[in-house]
Scaffold this motif. Sequence first.
Motif, PDB file in Angstrom:
ATOM      1  N   LYS A  30       3.949   3.390  -5.346  1.00  0.00           N
ATOM      2  CA  LYS A  30       5.336   3.257  -4.685  1.00  0.00           C
ATOM      3  C   LYS A  30       6.282   2.387  -5.143  1.00  0.00           C
ATOM      4  O   LYS A  30       5.617   0.816  -5.669  1.00  0.00           O
ATOM      5  N   GLY A  31       7.652   3.089  -4.958  1.00  0.00           N
ATOM      6  CA  GLY A  31       8.543   1.683  -5.907  1.00  0.00           C
ATOM      7  C   GLY A  31       8.661   0.476  -4.388  1.00  0.00           C
ATOM      8  O   GLY A  31       8.792   1.358  -3.541  1.00  0.00           O
ATOM      9  N   ALA A  32       9.008  -0.438  -5.034  1.00  0.00           N
ATOM     10  CA  ALA A  32       9.404  -1.814  -4.261  1.00  0.00           C
ATOM     11  C   ALA A  32      10.888  -2.841  -4.769  1.00  0.00           C
ATOM     12  O   ALA A  32      10.673  -1.865  -6.042  1.00  0.00           O
ATOM     13  N   GLN A  33      11.253  -3.632  -4.106  1.00  0.00           N
ATOM     14  CA  GLN A  33      12.377  -3.727  -5.143  1.00  0.00           C
ATOM     15  C   GLN A  33      11.590  -6.088  -5.058  1.00  0.00           C
ATOM     16  O   GLN A  33      11.291  -6.321  -3.227  1.00  0.00           O
ATOM     17  N   VAL A  34      12.224  -6.729  -5.322  1.00  0.00           N
ATOM     18  CA  VAL A  34      11.888  -7.947  -4.995  1.00  0.00           C
ATOM     19  C   VAL A  34      12.550  -8.330  -4.575  1.00  0.00           C
ATOM     20  O   VAL A  34      13.903  -8.656  -4.879  1.00  0.00           O
ATOM     21  N   ILE A  35      12.476  -9.038  -3.478  1.00  0.00           N
ATOM     22  CA  ILE A  35      13.130 -10.068  -2.713  1.00  0.00           C
ATOM     23  C   ILE A  35      13.013 -11.432  -2.496  1.00  0.00           C
ATOM     24  O   ILE A  35      13.788 -11.672  -1.651  1.00  0.00           O
ATOM     25  N   ALA A  36      11.999 -11.981  -2.632  1.00  0.00           N
ATOM     26  CA  ALA A  36      11.769 -13.520  -3.540  1.00  0.00           C
ATOM     27  C   ALA A  36      10.788 -13.682  -3.830  1.00  0.00           C
ATOM     28  O   ALA A  36      10.375 -12.622  -4.463  1.00  0.00           O
ATOM     29  N   ILE A  67       5.822 -12.808  -6.543  1.00  0.00           N
ATOM     30  CA  ILE A  67       7.379 -12.549  -6.520  1.00  0.00           C
ATOM     31  C   ILE A  67       7.185 -11.852  -4.723  1.00  0.00           C
ATOM     32  O   ILE A  67       6.125 -11.902  -4.655  1.00  0.00           O
ATOM     33  N   THR A  68       7.336 -11.829  -3.938  1.00  0.00           N
ATOM     34  CA  THR A  68       7.792 -10.833  -3.046  1.00  0.00           C
ATOM     35  C   THR A  68       8.469  -9.620  -2.712  1.00  0.00           C
ATOM     36  O   THR A  68       9.507  -9.604  -3.138  1.00  0.00           O
ATOM     37  N   ILE A  69       7.413  -8.875  -2.379  1.00  0.00           N
ATOM     38  CA  ILE A  69       8.670  -7.111  -2.708  1.00  0.00           C
ATOM     39  C   ILE A  69       8.646  -6.561  -0.863  1.00  0.00           C
ATOM     40  O   ILE A  69       7.735  -6.742  -0.346  1.00  0.00           O
ATOM     41  N   ASP A  70       9.233  -6.313  -1.319  1.00  0.00           N
ATOM     42  CA  ASP A  70       9.595  -5.237   0.210  1.00  0.00           C
ATOM     43  C   ASP A  70       8.502  -3.927   0.623  1.00  0.00           C
ATOM     44  O   ASP A  70       9.404  -2.849   1.242  1.00  0.00           O
ATOM     45  N   ALA A  71       7.799  -4.347  -0.057  1.00  0.00           N
ATOM     46  CA  ALA A  71       6.752  -2.524   0.535  1.00  0.00           C
ATOM     47  C   ALA A  71       5.871  -3.369   1.429  1.00  0.00           C
ATOM     48  O   ALA A  71       4.783  -4.175   0.265  1.00  0.00           O
ATOM     49  N   GLY A  72       4.503  -2.892   2.280  1.00  0.00           N
ATOM     50  CA  GLY A  72       3.626  -3.102   2.881  1.00  0.00           C
ATOM     51  C   GLY A  72       2.494  -2.363   2.978  1.00  0.00           C
ATOM     52  O   GLY A  72       2.579  -1.339   2.282  1.00  0.00           O
ATOM     53  N   THR A  73       1.368  -2.460   4.159  1.00  0.00           N
ATOM     54  CA  THR A  73       0.734  -2.028   4.215  1.00  0.00           C
ATOM     55  C   THR A  73       0.899  -0.589   5.145  1.00  0.00           C
ATOM     56  O   THR A  73       0.396   0.555   5.048  1.00  0.00           O
ATOM     57  N   ILE A 100      13.094  -4.226  -9.394  1.00  0.00           N
ATOM     58  CA  ILE A 100      12.555  -2.812  -9.214  1.00  0.00           C
ATOM     59  C   ILE A 100      11.285  -2.906  -9.888  1.00  0.00           C
ATOM     60  O   ILE A 100      10.772  -2.603 -11.162  1.00  0.00           O
ATOM     61  N   VAL A 101      10.087  -2.536  -8.482  1.00  0.00           N
ATOM     62  CA  VAL A 101       9.282  -2.687  -9.823  1.00  0.00           C
ATOM     63  C   VAL A 101       7.919  -1.023  -8.774  1.00  0.00           C
ATOM     64  O   VAL A 101       8.442  -0.665  -8.210  1.00  0.00           O
ATOM     65  N   GLY A 102       6.826  -0.871  -9.435  1.00  0.00           N
ATOM     66  CA  GLY A 102       6.179   0.299  -8.499  1.00  0.00           C
ATOM     67  C   GLY A 102       4.687  -0.127  -9.067  1.00  0.00           C
ATOM     68  O   GLY A 102       4.236  -1.047  -9.431  1.00  0.00           O
ATOM     69  N   VAL A 103       4.413  -0.637  -7.403  1.00  0.00           N
ATOM     70  CA  VAL A 103       3.083  -0.849  -6.672  1.00  0.00           C
ATOM     71  C   VAL A 103       1.806   1.051  -7.217  1.00  0.00           C
ATOM     72  O   VAL A 103       2.115   1.939  -6.546  1.00  0.00           O
ATOM     73  N   VAL A 104       0.824   0.901  -7.726  1.00  0.00           N
ATOM     74  CA  VAL A 104       0.355   1.892  -8.106  1.00  0.00           C
ATOM     75  C   VAL A 104      -1.561   1.992  -7.214  1.00  0.00           C
ATOM     76  O   VAL A 104      -1.906   1.087  -6.980  1.00  0.00           O
ATOM     77  N   VAL A 105      -0.769   2.898  -6.724  1.00  0.00           N
ATOM     78  CA  VAL A 105      -1.595   4.058  -5.223  1.00  0.00           C
ATOM     79  C   VAL A 105      -2.391   4.728  -5.816  1.00  0.00           C
ATOM     80  O   VAL A 105      -3.499   4.581  -4.761  1.00  0.00           O
ATOM     81  N   VAL A 106      -2.378   5.427  -6.733  1.00  0.00           N
ATOM     82  CA  VAL A 106      -3.230   6.384  -7.356  1.00  0.00           C
ATOM     83  C   VAL A 106      -3.459   6.350  -8.388  1.00  0.00           C
ATOM     84  O   VAL A 106      -2.244   6.126  -9.284  1.00  0.00           O
ATOM     85  N   PRO A 107      -4.562   6.138  -9.018  1.00  0.00           N
ATOM     86  CA  PRO A 107      -4.967   5.329 -10.182  1.00  0.00           C
ATOM     87  C   PRO A 107      -5.256   7.161 -11.004  1.00  0.00           C
ATOM     88  O   PRO A 107      -5.120   7.757 -10.753  1.00  0.00           O
ATOM     89  N   PRO A 108      -4.860   6.483 -12.810  1.00  0.00           N
ATOM     90  CA  PRO A 108      -4.907   7.915 -13.425  1.00  0.00           C
ATOM     91  C   PRO A 108      -6.402   8.467 -13.060  1.00  0.00           C
ATOM     92  O   PRO A 108      -7.685   7.936 -13.096  1.00  0.00           O
ATOM     93  N   ARG A 109      -6.158   9.928 -13.379  1.00  0.00           N
ATOM     94  CA  ARG A 109      -7.416  10.209 -13.456  1.00  0.00           C
ATOM     95  C   ARG A 109      -8.838  10.087 -14.126  1.00  0.00           C
ATOM     96  O   ARG A 109      -9.633  10.413 -14.448  1.00  0.00           O
TER      97      ARG A 109
END
Length: 331
Positions: free
Chosen positions: A118-124, A135-141, A266-275
């Motif tokens: 899930k792509g996100a941007q660093v905001i703080a 860091i704080t990113i603009d993506a949450g639950t 720009i960062v990415g949070v891994v929401v689905v791990p590799p098989r």
Amino acid sequence: MRDTKESRLLLVLLVAIAFALITADIRGGDQSPLNGARSAAAAVFGPVENGVASAVNPVGNAIAAVRDSGSRHDRIAQLQLQNEKLKQQLGSSALTRNRANELDKLLKTAGAGQYGIKGAQVIAIGAAQGFSWTITIDAGTNDGIQRDMTVINGDGLVGRVTTASATTSTVLLACDPDFTVGTRMEKSMELGFGTGQGDRPMKVQLLDGRADVHVGDRLVTFGSQGDKPFVPGVPVGKVVRIDPGAGELTRTVEVQPFVSFSELDIVGVVVVPPRTDPRDTVLPPKPQVKPTPTVTVTVGPSGAPSGKPSGAPSGAPSDTPSESPDSQDGF
């Protein structure tokens, strides 16, 4: 001059004479008998008029400038506003290109490791919840982000999610002294544990004190049980220093992270791990070093050296003449 009967009579007489002269001048046209007098008066009073005009004109210009200053100020303000907009457009274009490059690298890394992100941007950036490197990113639950998820960018491991609200999340960076991650060496598969050291390289303790490790060797994440907080195969960094200590149960090396933590956007949070564990396939290929050509020098029977590049065909002509069997013992 006192206001008397004689003075009033004189004033009326002068006005009558003036009207008579004006009438005669108009009727005479170019043949007016007053042309000579007019020219003489112009010659006498012309310089005086010019002097008065030169003194009065700056005042008039100043008054006109003050009168027009409002419109000029508005025009200058409009030009300044246009200039600022152009600067913003240029800056936004450069920022857009930079973010496009970062996103492209992130997608390539995620694709190589088969990570669902899930792509996100660093905001703080700064201290939060007692952590010194966060860091704080603009993506949450609301975006599927949960605690203890791996965070990456196009270069490798960024950190892990520590807290997540509805719209934002806090990420503990891999350089934080409280950060620990399991690592695996490229090719040799030696295991270890990496710890952040702030703005210094990470410290990694290899479990095998006799591990064969060299400067330049690269490491990836080993992965965690249930893929939390770390998924396997994420590039971590490369070895820059090896502790010379020997005979210990573990071996310590210093690893320079691939990620520049002061330039995150720009960062990415891994929401689905590799098989499957990608091992070290996410690492980019090492640059190939071209071999330097060498020259082999041989000494012929005459003692003169002769050189030719190594790898020359064996059938190449030699610089030293050969003798035929018939030339021995004369004829």
